[in-house]
Enzyme design. Structure first.
Site, PDB file in Angstrom:
ATOM      1  CG  PHE A  22      -1.830   1.150   1.368  1.00  0.00           C
ATOM      2  CD1 PHE A  22      -2.936   1.152   0.448  1.00  0.00           C
ATOM      3  CD2 PHE A  22      -1.720   2.339   2.082  1.00  0.00           C
ATOM      4  CE1 PHE A  22      -3.737   2.369   0.576  1.00  0.00           C
ATOM      5  CE2 PHE A  22      -2.401   3.375   2.089  1.00  0.00           C
ATOM      6  CZ  PHE A  22      -3.637   3.211   1.186  1.00  0.00           C
ATOM      7  CG  ASP A  48       6.421   2.258  -0.366  1.00  0.00           C
ATOM      8  OD1 ASP A  48       7.714   1.772  -0.405  1.00  0.00           O
ATOM      9  OD2 ASP A  48       6.422   3.561  -0.951  1.00  0.00           O
ATOM     10  CE1 TYR A  53       6.862   9.609  -1.549  1.00  0.00           C
ATOM     11  CE2 TYR A  53       6.056   7.818  -0.233  1.00  0.00           C
ATOM     12  CZ  TYR A  53       6.700   8.138  -1.423  1.00  0.00           C
ATOM     13  OH  TYR A  53       7.010   7.263  -2.458  1.00  0.00           O
ATOM     14  CE  LYS A  82      10.126   4.496  -1.052  1.00  0.00           C
ATOM     15  NZ  LYS A  82       8.758   5.096  -0.749  1.00  0.00           N
ATOM     16  CG  HIS A 115      12.786   8.602  -2.181  1.00  0.00           C
ATOM     17  ND1 HIS A 115      11.922   9.179  -1.422  1.00  0.00           N
ATOM     18  CD2 HIS A 115      12.053   8.212  -3.231  1.00  0.00           C
ATOM     19  CE1 HIS A 115      10.538   9.102  -1.839  1.00  0.00           C
ATOM     20  NE2 HIS A 115      10.789   8.809  -3.099  1.00  0.00           N
TER      21      HIS A 115
HETATM   22  N1  LIG Z   1      10.207   5.472  -4.687  1.00  0.00           N
HETATM   23  C1  LIG Z   1       9.485   6.501  -5.450  1.00  0.00           C
HETATM   24  O1  LIG Z   1      10.113   7.355  -6.109  1.00  0.00           O
HETATM   25  C2  LIG Z   1       8.051   6.292  -5.709  1.00  0.00           C
HETATM   26  C3  LIG Z   1       7.358   7.280  -6.623  1.00  0.00           C
HETATM   27  C4  LIG Z   1       6.097   7.182  -6.544  1.00  0.00           C
HETATM   28  C5  LIG Z   1       5.403   6.234  -5.875  1.00  0.00           C
HETATM   29  N2  LIG Z   1       5.794   5.450  -5.029  1.00  0.00           N
HETATM   30  C6  LIG Z   1       5.105   4.808  -3.930  1.00  0.00           C
HETATM   31  O2  LIG Z   1       4.160   3.950  -5.092  1.00  0.00           O
HETATM   32  C7  LIG Z   1       2.883   4.277  -4.258  1.00  0.00           C
HETATM   33  C8  LIG Z   1       1.866   4.210  -5.374  1.00  0.00           C
HETATM   34  O3  LIG Z   1       2.252   4.926  -6.455  1.00  0.00           O
HETATM   35  P1  LIG Z   1       1.370   6.189  -6.807  1.00  0.00           P
HETATM   36  O4  LIG Z   1       0.937   6.762  -5.527  1.00  0.00           O
HETATM   37  O5  LIG Z   1       2.397   7.274  -7.638  1.00  0.00           O
HETATM   38  O6  LIG Z   1       0.205   6.006  -7.885  1.00  0.00           O
HETATM   39  P2  LIG Z   1      -0.904   4.788  -7.944  1.00  0.00           P
HETATM   40  O7  LIG Z   1      -0.996   3.995  -6.881  1.00  0.00           O
HETATM   41  O8  LIG Z   1      -0.650   4.400  -9.326  1.00  0.00           O
HETATM   42  O9  LIG Z   1      -2.097   5.654  -8.325  1.00  0.00           O
HETATM   43  C9  LIG Z   1      -2.848   6.515  -7.119  1.00  0.00           C
HETATM   44  C10 LIG Z   1      -3.671   7.137  -7.883  1.00  0.00           C
HETATM   45  O10 LIG Z   1      -4.764   6.271  -8.410  1.00  0.00           O
HETATM   46  C11 LIG Z   1      -6.166   6.434  -7.730  1.00  0.00           C
HETATM   47  N3  LIG Z   1      -6.718   5.023  -7.498  1.00  0.00           N
HETATM   48  C12 LIG Z   1      -6.450   4.240  -6.757  1.00  0.00           C
HETATM   49  N4  LIG Z   1      -7.205   3.228  -6.732  1.00  0.00           N
HETATM   50  C13 LIG Z   1      -8.155   3.339  -7.507  1.00  0.00           C
HETATM   51  C14 LIG Z   1      -9.158   2.626  -8.294  1.00  0.00           C
HETATM   52  N5  LIG Z   1      -9.630   1.401  -7.718  1.00  0.00           N
HETATM   53  N6  LIG Z   1      -9.860   3.323  -9.184  1.00  0.00           N
HETATM   54  C15 LIG Z   1      -9.538   4.514  -9.911  1.00  0.00           C
HETATM   55  N7  LIG Z   1      -8.687   5.122  -9.199  1.00  0.00           N
HETATM   56  C16 LIG Z   1      -8.071   4.689  -8.072  1.00  0.00           C
HETATM   57  C17 LIG Z   1      -5.987   7.339  -6.393  1.00  0.00           C
HETATM   58  O11 LIG Z   1      -6.990   8.073  -6.096  1.00  0.00           O
HETATM   59  P3  LIG Z   1      -7.717   7.988  -4.796  1.00  0.00           P
HETATM   60  O12 LIG Z   1      -6.581   8.254  -3.695  1.00  0.00           O
HETATM   61  O13 LIG Z   1      -8.804   8.925  -4.657  1.00  0.00           O
HETATM   62  O14 LIG Z   1      -8.298   6.588  -4.708  1.00  0.00           O
HETATM   63  C18 LIG Z   1      -4.684   8.094  -7.063  1.00  0.00           C
HETATM   64  O15 LIG Z   1      -5.190   9.180  -7.598  1.00  0.00           O
HETATM   65  C19 LIG Z   1       3.142   5.610  -3.759  1.00  0.00           C
HETATM   66  O16 LIG Z   1       1.980   5.928  -2.980  1.00  0.00           O
HETATM   67  C20 LIG Z   1       4.346   5.327  -3.118  1.00  0.00           C
HETATM   68  O17 LIG Z   1       4.277   4.653  -1.968  1.00  0.00           O
HETATM   69  C21 LIG Z   1       7.154   5.525  -4.887  1.00  0.00           C
END
Ligand SMILES: NC(=O)c1ccc[n+]([C@@H]2O[C@H](COP(=O)([O-])OP(=O)(O)OC[C@H]3O[C@@H](n4cnc5c(N)ncnc54)[C@H](OP(=O)(O)O)[C@@H]3O)[C@@H](O)[C@H]2O)c1
Length: 312
Positions: A22, A48, A53, A82, A115
């Site tokens: 998550f 995660d 953040y 991270k 990170h």
């Molecule tokens: N290491 C790094 O540099 C890095 C970079 C980016 C991300 N990450 C990690 O990876 C995680 C996931 O990536 P992310 O947050 O970029 O994006 P993601 O999980 O690909 O997408 C999140 C988006 O999708 C929407 N969403 C979630 N479930 C949905 C569903 N069932 N139907 C429609 N829309 C949905 C969310 O809106 P709602 O919240 O309104 O549902 C949010 O806008 C991050 O939170 C973080 O922990 C790490």
């Protein structure tokens, strides 16, 4: 249906990391605690986090409440954090790690990652909206003179020796930085966490990671809230065929690669629905269709976040 049995990956410390995690990035102040509690209640056991953040304290409040009420022990939960770009000097890594442990209210994190492979000038702890980057008069990022990625890795290794963290890894490392790290690492990186989804499948990076025994964790598997794979017509049609949502199809595809997958939502209904993707089975033909969607579309282009082409 194509078989997919693994739910965890074994890391060098002996800890098993759940393949479906998550995410907490962009979980806003005031909603992070609720979202993390919803995720834990839905069944997620891998959270995660990251100092940048700006919400690790709220994650910590959720963990505290959940440990007190669920009867689940710390060892059953997998928590990642991270080290931010401004804390890359060896001793700063240790200080940053201690800060994250204090904010998260845990004695150790299961996985601690670099990170990004960029060392910026130290600008204080805890990391906040006010100090995550130090810019010069021209507005350019100030870099940490003389601090190498090897220095940073020594800091992560120190965190292992101090028992602050169990496993260590990297994030956003292209193959060349990862292979260099494998030369100087005394403790090998266990994980490389990178953007990957149906529109940006990272096949070459996945192959390099597999060859060198580094587990690849896919972030932004839903496209990070931008227009992308979540709106794709093929994904929607496959979802209709098997009674799954587009988000479940995307998560199931990611899990099928053998990588771990991180998805974020702040909505309790979507969180539960996303977690259910673990039970979604895709046929070999559906997997081929999803594999064919790759188009090299990066949704987390750092130019957008700090006006520096990190991925160049
Ligand atoms: N290491 C790094 O540099 C890095 C970079 C980016 C991300 N990450 C990690 O990876 C995680 C996931 O990536 P992310 O947050 O970029 O994006 P993601 O999980 O690909 O997408 C999140 C988006 O999708 C929407 N969403 C979630 N479930 C949905 C569903 N069932 N139907 C429609 N829309 C949905 C969310 O809106 P709602 O919240 O309104 O549902 C949010 O806008 C991050 O939170 C973080 O922990 C790490």
């Amino acid at each position: 249906m194509a078989a997919r049995s693994a739910t965890h990956v074994l890391l060098p410390s002996g800890k098993r990391m759940p393949l479906h995690g998550f995410g907490t990035w962009k979980a806003e102040r005031g909603e992070t605690k609720r979202a993390v509690l919803a995720a834990l209640n839905a069944g997620y056991r891998h959270i995660d986090c990251a100092a940048v953040y700006f919400n690790e304290k709220e994650v910590g409040q959720a963990l505290k409440e959940w440990f007190a009420t669920s009867g689940v022990s710390r060892s059953e939960l997998f928590v990642t954090s991270k080290v931010w770009n401004t804390c890359h000097a060896t001793d700063d890594v240790v200080s940053a790690c201690k800060q994250s442990l204090s904010d998260l209210g845990v004695e150790y994190v299961d996985l601690y990652l670099v990170h990004h492979p960029y060392a910026w000038k130290f600008h204080g702890l805890p990391i906040s909206e006010n100090n995550w980057v130090l810019r010069d008069d021209k507005g350019d990022i100030t870099w940490a003179d003389g601090v190498t990625l090897q220095d940073t890795w020594r800091g992560l290794e120190k965190c292992v020796h101090l028992r602050l963290v169990r496993d260590i890894g990297v994030s956003n490392y292209p193959a060349v930085a990862l292979m260099d790290a494998l030369q100087y690492a005394r403790i090998k990186p266990a994980v490389n966490q990178c953007e990957a989804h149906c529109y940006y499948q990272r096949k070459e990076l996945r192959d390099v990671c597999a060859r060198f025994g580094v587990h690849l964790s896919m972030y932004s598997v839903l496209g990070s809230g931008k227009r992308g794979p979540l709106q794709d017509a093929v994904v929607a049609r496959i979802g209709r065929e098997i009674g799954a949502t587009p988000a479940q199809v995307l998560i199931a595809w990611g899990l099928h690669t053998g990588c771990s997958v991180l998805a974020k939502s702040a909505n309790a209904g979507r969180i539960a629905q996303n977690f259910g993707a673990q039970r979604v089975a895709l046929s070999a033909a559906q997997l081929r269709e999803l594999d064919a969607l790759d188009r090299g579309l990066m949704t987390c282009n750092m130019v957008e976040y700090w006006a520096f082409p990190s991925h160049a």
